[in-house]
Motif scaffolding. Sequence first.
Motif, mmCIF file in Angstrom:
data_model
loop_
_atom_site.group_PDB
_atom_site.id
_atom_site.type_symbol
_atom_site.label_atom_id
_atom_site.label_comp_id
_atom_site.label_asym_id
_atom_site.label_seq_id
_atom_site.Cartn_x
_atom_site.Cartn_y
_atom_site.Cartn_z
ATOM 1 N N THR A 129 0.827 -1.208 0.000
ATOM 2 C CA THR A 129 0.000 0.000 0.000
ATOM 3 C C THR A 129 0.862 1.259 0.000
ATOM 4 O OG1 THR A 129 -0.242 -0.320 2.357
ATOM 5 C CG2 THR A 129 -2.109 -0.936 0.988
ATOM 6 N N ILE B 75 1.592 1.979 -3.531
ATOM 7 C CA ILE B 75 0.431 2.476 -4.258
ATOM 8 C C ILE B 75 0.080 3.908 -3.880
ATOM 9 C CG2 ILE B 75 -2.035 2.133 -4.692
ATOM 10 C CD1 ILE B 75 -1.518 -0.867 -4.164
ATOM 11 N N MET C 165 -6.382 3.167 -5.634
ATOM 12 C CA MET C 165 -6.600 1.733 -5.576
ATOM 13 C C MET C 165 -8.079 1.424 -5.387
ATOM 14 S SD MET C 165 -4.778 -1.068 -3.171
ATOM 15 C CE MET C 165 -5.448 -0.489 -1.618
ATOM 16 N N SER D 253 -9.260 -2.039 -5.070
ATOM 17 C CA SER D 253 -9.347 -3.143 -4.116
ATOM 18 C C SER D 253 -8.014 -3.858 -3.993
ATOM 19 C CB SER D 253 -10.414 -4.144 -4.550
ATOM 20 O OG SER D 253 -10.006 -4.786 -5.735
ATOM 21 N N LEU D 254 -7.874 -4.509 -2.871
ATOM 22 C CA LEU D 254 -6.668 -5.302 -2.643
ATOM 23 C C LEU D 254 -7.126 -6.521 -1.873
ATOM 24 C CD1 LEU D 254 -3.540 -5.732 -2.293
ATOM 25 C CD2 LEU D 254 -3.727 -4.387 -0.218
ATOM 26 N N THR E 220 -4.476 -9.947 -5.210
ATOM 27 C CA THR E 220 -4.948 -9.273 -6.414
ATOM 28 C C THR E 220 -5.136 -7.799 -6.085
ATOM 29 O OG1 THR E 220 -6.114 -11.273 -6.979
ATOM 30 C CG2 THR E 220 -6.689 -9.297 -8.207
ATOM 31 N N ILE E 221 -4.530 -6.954 -6.878
ATOM 32 C CA ILE E 221 -4.663 -5.523 -6.650
ATOM 33 C C ILE E 221 -5.347 -4.899 -7.848
ATOM 34 C CG2 ILE E 221 -3.441 -3.377 -6.139
ATOM 35 C CD1 ILE E 221 -0.994 -5.102 -5.472
ATOM 36 N N VAL F 237 -6.104 -1.354 -9.505
ATOM 37 C CA VAL F 237 -5.760 0.068 -9.407
ATOM 38 C C VAL F 237 -6.152 0.805 -10.672
ATOM 39 C CG1 VAL F 237 -3.804 0.017 -7.815
ATOM 40 C CG2 VAL F 237 -3.438 -0.487 -10.238
#
Length: 754
Positions: A692, A695, A703, A705-706, A718-719, A721
């Motif tokens: 994070t 990011i 972002m 979701s992570l 899974t990220i 962005v």
Amino acid sequence: MDSKHPLYTGPYNLNEEEEKKLILREYRALLRALKQDIKKGDKAMLRHAFEMAAEAHKNTRRKSGEPYIFHPLAVARISVEEIGLGVTSAVCALLHDTVEDTEITLEDIGREFNNNIARIINGLTKISNVVDLKAETTVQAENFRKILLTLAEDPRVILIKLADRLHNMRTLDSMNREKQLKIASETTYIYSPLAHRLGLYEIKSEMEDLALKFTQPDIYNEIVKGLKDTRRERTRYINEFIKPIKEELAQHGFSFEIYGRPKAIHSIWNKMRNKHVTFEEVFDIFAIRVILDTPPESEKQDCWKVYSVITNFYHPNPERLRDWVSVPKGNGYEALHTTVMGPGGRWVEVQIRSRRMNEIAEKGLAAHWKYKEGAPTAQESKLDSFLEHLREVLANPNTDTIDFIQDFKLDLFTEEIYVYTPKGDMRVLPMGATALDFAFDIHSQLGTRCIGAKVNHRLVPLSHKLHSGDQVEVITSSKQHPSEDWLQFVITAKAKSGVKNYLRESKRQKAEEGKAILKRKLEALHTSMSQHNINELVQYYKKSSPLDLFYAVAVGAVDLSELKTFSVYGDKMQHPSREIRNDTRELADEEVLKQKHGKGAELIIFGERSDKILYKLAQCCQPIPGDDVFGFITSGEGLKIHRTDCPNASRLLANYGHRVVKTKWARNKEISFLTGVRITGLDDVGVIQKITNVISGDLKLNMRSLSIDSKDGIFEGTIMVYVHDREELNDFCNRLGILEGITKIERIDNTEGA
Ligand code: MN
């Protein structure tokens, strides 16, 4: 590959004299290649064909600048040297473009040569070579159908056509980007599967490598470089592996060749993609090949002797043994494949073949003919039954060609099982085939009436999956009819098109009833079945065609009382809400995104900034700026932008070339795009914190979701962005890559549900 390349590729600047010399040199090379095949009179015929073609094409040049005649000469050489065809085919190859592109007619060829040659050239001319971007879908599909039909007529037509296509692929450099994509896609879509089906492995492989080179140059170059960088190490390993086997085989008195060779670039890429691994992680980038000089009567036992010698040194993996010596593949391929544990704990694939089998593996169908002596061999009759099957399916005018090709392609690549009729005749079916597939394979009449089967004397349902060695007896009833759910468990093209044809026909009959009902309703409203009204109703009821509408009416799936809400002006009716309904269609994800993250033009479509043209980004590949993209005009949803490496790209480009729109990104830093990356690494406290930080801290990315799953000390995350372009995505991946503990980062194509 380069040494085979007969053409001059650099900037073209030869004078007439030099050109003539070069042309003659190519012609003489062709004669040399044909040497053993040339009988009395052949030389004069070849010379005549060459001169006729040279004269006819004399004022034409290829895109590269070279005289056109180089192309037919090259196609003739490929036909002879790489496919193993003879004099007749060489003559046809020399003349293959004359009827389509020059003044020469089929009658001329029939008169100057013979009817046989004219017939083959007619076949070649029917398969249009021109990439017609404006052609309708049906025209393109019809073209594929013709290819398959001519194949069924005289296999030489398709073999020369494959040589023609291979040469065009080898010289694709000089074409513009759009044509490169289109030709490359068409090649992977139809020509390389055909080459595969005909057992032309070398040609299939080269076609697919070249297609990858033009559709995804980055990946192609990465793998080429990887192969080059690891060559020295690979050679050392191969030599170490081979050494003891070589000595032992020599002691047994075998005459043989043994070598290791890297696998094709596209097959390495398939492994990387399917297993989500990097080039370094693909373990079997090469195979060892043993080729035996042994007479046909002892080749089977000799192949097994070699197998036994190899497994004396290295442990075989019992699950990876493939015996195509006892029962050859449907396309004629014969060999013994095994995977053994080599030095250093690496699995190594070994392919064992006789010289004859090797020739079949390289030249496919044509090599069968060469070995033909008297009665047809088992392989030949297998090929015949394949051609027979093709003729049968294509003879049905109701077959939907695009559908058929799709199913047919699936047939081409799957592994095979061998099953038997009650009388003991062997049938070859793709793995996963069911009792119903078997029934259709015997005859479509048997398929449509099938209610079950006896497999090894035991009663089983239609959907029963068959295994190699099963003996199958089909049970029928005159009351039986195919239904929609049959499509769930048939897998062969023949069964699928059999079921679909039946369903389409019965739907058409039902639709006739619906049409009559609708006609009466409209007349009651004082209007008629005008084209305008039908279109209006198709749109209003959200159907894809008039046929669908009529069918829905017949089965009561649409509410006809709504017809009253339409305004009627004579022969025209209009629904008051339709205009508005179109405009307020819900906003797609990316449109919402555009509003959130600013407005502006980010694509250049038709050379125009995209603020003038509405488009959507395809969900299947989620392109971002910087990706290689093309635009595709859909039938209901306007323009969609796909990546050229999208899983759907080759199908779209090959079938609907006329709907493709040239598209590239404009530079724009205001809009961001949703994209996803998958990361793998060693679990470690604080890893999320580190991610994070990258990011939101360093890159200031937004972002969405992570999610991180961790198990046994390994985590997978899974990220999602928002990035502005590919450069930013690469930067992001690079920064993640240097974090301690992260072992792998990859982009996700389809983030639906992520
Ligand atoms: Mn050509």
